[in-house]
Design a protein around this motif. Sequence first.
Motif, short mmCIF file in Angstrom:
data_model
loop_
_atom_site.label_atom_id
_atom_site.label_comp_id
_atom_site.label_asym_id
_atom_site.label_seq_id
_atom_site.Cartn_x
_atom_site.Cartn_y
_atom_site.Cartn_z
N SER A 2 0.93 -1.20 -0.02
CA SER A 2 -0.06 -0.05 -0.09
C SER A 2 0.84 1.21 -0.01
O SER A 2 2.02 1.33 0.13
N GLY A 3 0.33 2.27 -0.30
CA GLY A 3 0.91 3.70 -0.11
C GLY A 3 1.35 4.05 1.10
O GLY A 3 1.12 3.51 2.14
N ALA A 4 2.10 5.08 1.32
CA ALA A 4 3.04 5.40 2.57
C ALA A 4 1.76 6.06 3.51
O ALA A 4 0.71 6.56 3.06
N PRO A 5 1.83 5.83 4.65
CA PRO A 5 1.00 6.52 5.64
C PRO A 5 0.98 8.01 5.57
O PRO A 5 1.89 8.45 5.17
N THR A 6 -0.05 8.61 5.83
CA THR A 6 -0.12 9.96 5.74
C THR A 6 -0.63 10.70 7.12
O THR A 6 -1.47 10.04 7.86
N ARG A 165 -9.28 5.62 8.46
CA ARG A 165 -8.63 6.92 7.87
C ARG A 165 -9.63 8.06 8.31
O ARG A 165 -10.75 8.05 8.11
N GLN A 166 -9.03 9.31 8.22
CA GLN A 166 -9.71 10.53 8.42
C GLN A 166 -9.81 11.19 7.14
O GLN A 166 -8.97 11.21 6.37
N ALA A 179 -5.93 10.77 5.49
CA ALA A 179 -5.04 10.67 6.58
C ALA A 179 -5.13 9.56 7.59
O ALA A 179 -6.28 9.35 8.01
N ASP A 180 -4.08 9.24 7.99
CA ASP A 180 -4.06 8.17 9.06
C ASP A 180 -3.93 8.82 10.50
O ASP A 180 -4.63 8.40 11.38
N LEU A 181 -3.71 10.03 10.48
CA LEU A 181 -3.41 10.74 11.74
C LEU A 181 -3.36 12.31 11.32
O LEU A 181 -3.10 12.57 10.45
N VAL A 182 -4.26 12.90 12.22
CA VAL A 182 -4.73 14.44 12.00
C VAL A 182 -4.07 15.01 13.41
O VAL A 182 -4.33 14.75 14.49
N VAL A 183 -3.17 16.20 13.20
CA VAL A 183 -2.80 17.10 14.38
C VAL A 183 -3.05 18.42 14.11
O VAL A 183 -2.90 19.12 13.22
N LEU A 184 -3.97 18.83 14.99
CA LEU A 184 -4.46 19.96 15.11
C LEU A 184 -3.45 21.19 15.84
O LEU A 184 -3.38 21.07 16.97
N THR A 185 -2.79 22.33 15.27
CA THR A 185 -1.92 23.15 15.73
C THR A 185 -2.51 24.45 15.25
O THR A 185 -1.69 25.26 14.76
N VAL A 186 -3.87 24.82 15.43
CA VAL A 186 -4.35 26.03 14.68
C VAL A 186 -4.20 27.26 15.43
O VAL A 186 -4.63 28.39 15.10
N GLY A 187 -3.46 27.23 16.63
CA GLY A 187 -3.18 28.41 17.40
C GLY A 187 -4.22 29.01 17.93
O GLY A 187 -5.44 28.72 18.09
N HIS A 188 -4.25 30.67 17.87
CA HIS A 188 -5.28 31.36 18.51
C HIS A 188 -6.71 31.53 17.54
O HIS A 188 -6.44 31.55 16.35
N ALA A 595 4.43 13.73 19.29
CA ALA A 595 5.09 13.42 17.97
C ALA A 595 5.67 11.75 18.12
O ALA A 595 5.64 10.80 17.23
N ARG A 596 6.07 11.51 19.26
CA ARG A 596 6.12 9.95 19.61
C ARG A 596 5.34 9.32 19.37
O ARG A 596 5.10 8.04 18.97
N THR A 597 4.06 9.65 19.94
CA THR A 597 2.67 8.48 20.02
C THR A 597 2.31 8.60 18.58
O THR A 597 2.05 7.63 18.01
N ALA A 598 2.41 9.66 17.65
CA ALA A 598 1.93 9.70 16.43
C ALA A 598 2.94 8.66 15.43
O ALA A 598 2.64 7.79 14.74
#
Length: 613
Positions: A2-6, A165-166, A179-188, A595-598
Amino acid sequence: MSGAPTLVVIGGGPRGTGVIERIAANAAELYGDRPLDIHIVDPYPPGGGRIWRQDQSPLLWMNSMAEDVTMFTDDTVQLEGPVSPGPALHTWAADVREGHTVISADPAVLEEIRGLGGQGFPSRRLQSAYLRWVYEQAVAALPPGITVHEHTGHALRVSGPRGGRQRVRIQGRAEPIEADLVVLTVGHLDAEPDTEQRELAAFAARHGLVHLPPDFTADTDLSAVPAGEPVLVRGFGLAFIDLMVLLTEGRGGRYEDGVYLPSGREPVLYVGSRRGVPYHSKIGYTWEGERPPLPRHFGAAQVEELLHGGGPVDFRRDLWPLIAKELGHAHYHRLFTAHPERTTVDLTDFEEKYAVAEHGSPELAALVASAVPDPADRLDLDALDHPLDGVRHTSYDSLQDGLRAYITADLERRHDPAHSPDLSVFLGLLSVYGQLTGAGDIGAWWHGFFNYIASGPPGPRLRQLLALSEAGVVRFLGAGMTVESDEEHGVFRARSTSVSGAYTEARALVEARLPDPSLRRTRSPLLSALYEDGAAGTDTGLLSVDPADSRILDTDGRPHPRRFALGPYTTARSAGAFTRPRTGGAAFRQNDAAARTALAFLRDLSCRDRLTA
């Protein structure tokens, strides 16, 4: 096969950059040479993001000295991953000047870099160049199998099952990213107005007045603020400082020998707030000698005991006494070690008695009084938080003199190493903030108190404020400021508790503060949809996350296996996405854990895919 994880990182500002840096630092251990696609989604260029974007007024500064800003870990950060040292802002600027580091930047920014010293306050545009460089270094440090894709636009929605997948919908893009994982860092966050702001806006519309609700000052259209007319300003923190700059120097005024020379296009700013005073000046000297041993009274063990004590945790009842003891410990340890001539007992004896005395008790007060003769050397947190309590003036003119004297005294104290316990308290505040990232939603008071003491404006800005006051461009309203709408006369009216019976009228009102980080009123369709789909929010509207690794929690307290969130809109909010070197960097610890968990999740996913391919 399969393709690379995302992995999709939504938000390319300093927090998103920090996550990429930690992925790069941990990839060799946890992910090896496996392929991975990382997608960065942000309407602004990665690195600076929105708040630190290059395209903003050069008049806007950071509120930290260059030597107090880093995006890199050191051995004071408690993290499982490897430390990856790098230059603080002033060191990076020196490397650019000396040709060791080559960047692409606006000529005005390069000129600023040439004159920047460690104790200078850089423009936000210069910080944007530093953050962009950090982002580029983080991407370059990724293993060859990891590829980064940048998408310019707003992320609109994340959907998908917990176990699959998301799908990330992006503004202007026809198909979502899988996406296999999503990280929200949207700030203020931007926010819809609350009931009071809607009522004030409707009143302004009926009477043809100007009303600017809470917003990010750099993004606010100030053209409607009239020249030469009184303008009520509610809020005396950093948003006010930006407003002050943009409506004075930004309209052509200038300073000469400490005197403000108006352009004639400025309004008259009548400013007040709950406290009635500006945030304390940034401390204008560097640390020398031994640092206070922290944490002492408020560390991980105390927080863990409180959180698992079997009942709800109340900030004032359970946390504040320990926090106050910690700040007092930082203050007095520095006083005894750096200024022993102002104490009367042995440090060891004092600290033994201090450790067992309860916060607020007569025993503690008596101990401090006997050991520290001068009241000016004692730490009074209540007086710090309420500097104008009980202070009454007979007129607004008298209040102007009183506030100028207060600001002048604050500037003198915060630039005098004889008062170095103040800097020790600052370090104590940073330590406490790092411990509180695991305590959940503790309410808004602490964050406001922290910013008021530890995250105030540069000293030069307060000297400019004094000059504007002398020139009559700024007028102080005092503490306990309230705003009323006068339907009969069609004006806003402001009062304070500092001048009894007096009020000020104006046809313009500016709310000089940031919107509350609430999921219930956010203008972000992304976060609104997450909330509606079952992500947990607190009473104050923060997004609930697992303090261990920042995975988003649902209303049953279950962490989502494929969604993470970091930043000021979460229950694990920290003091900032970057920090002063060698102060622990709570945000760096959070970035590392996420990052480590992801990476471990994506590694295991990749292994399963290879086995089934």
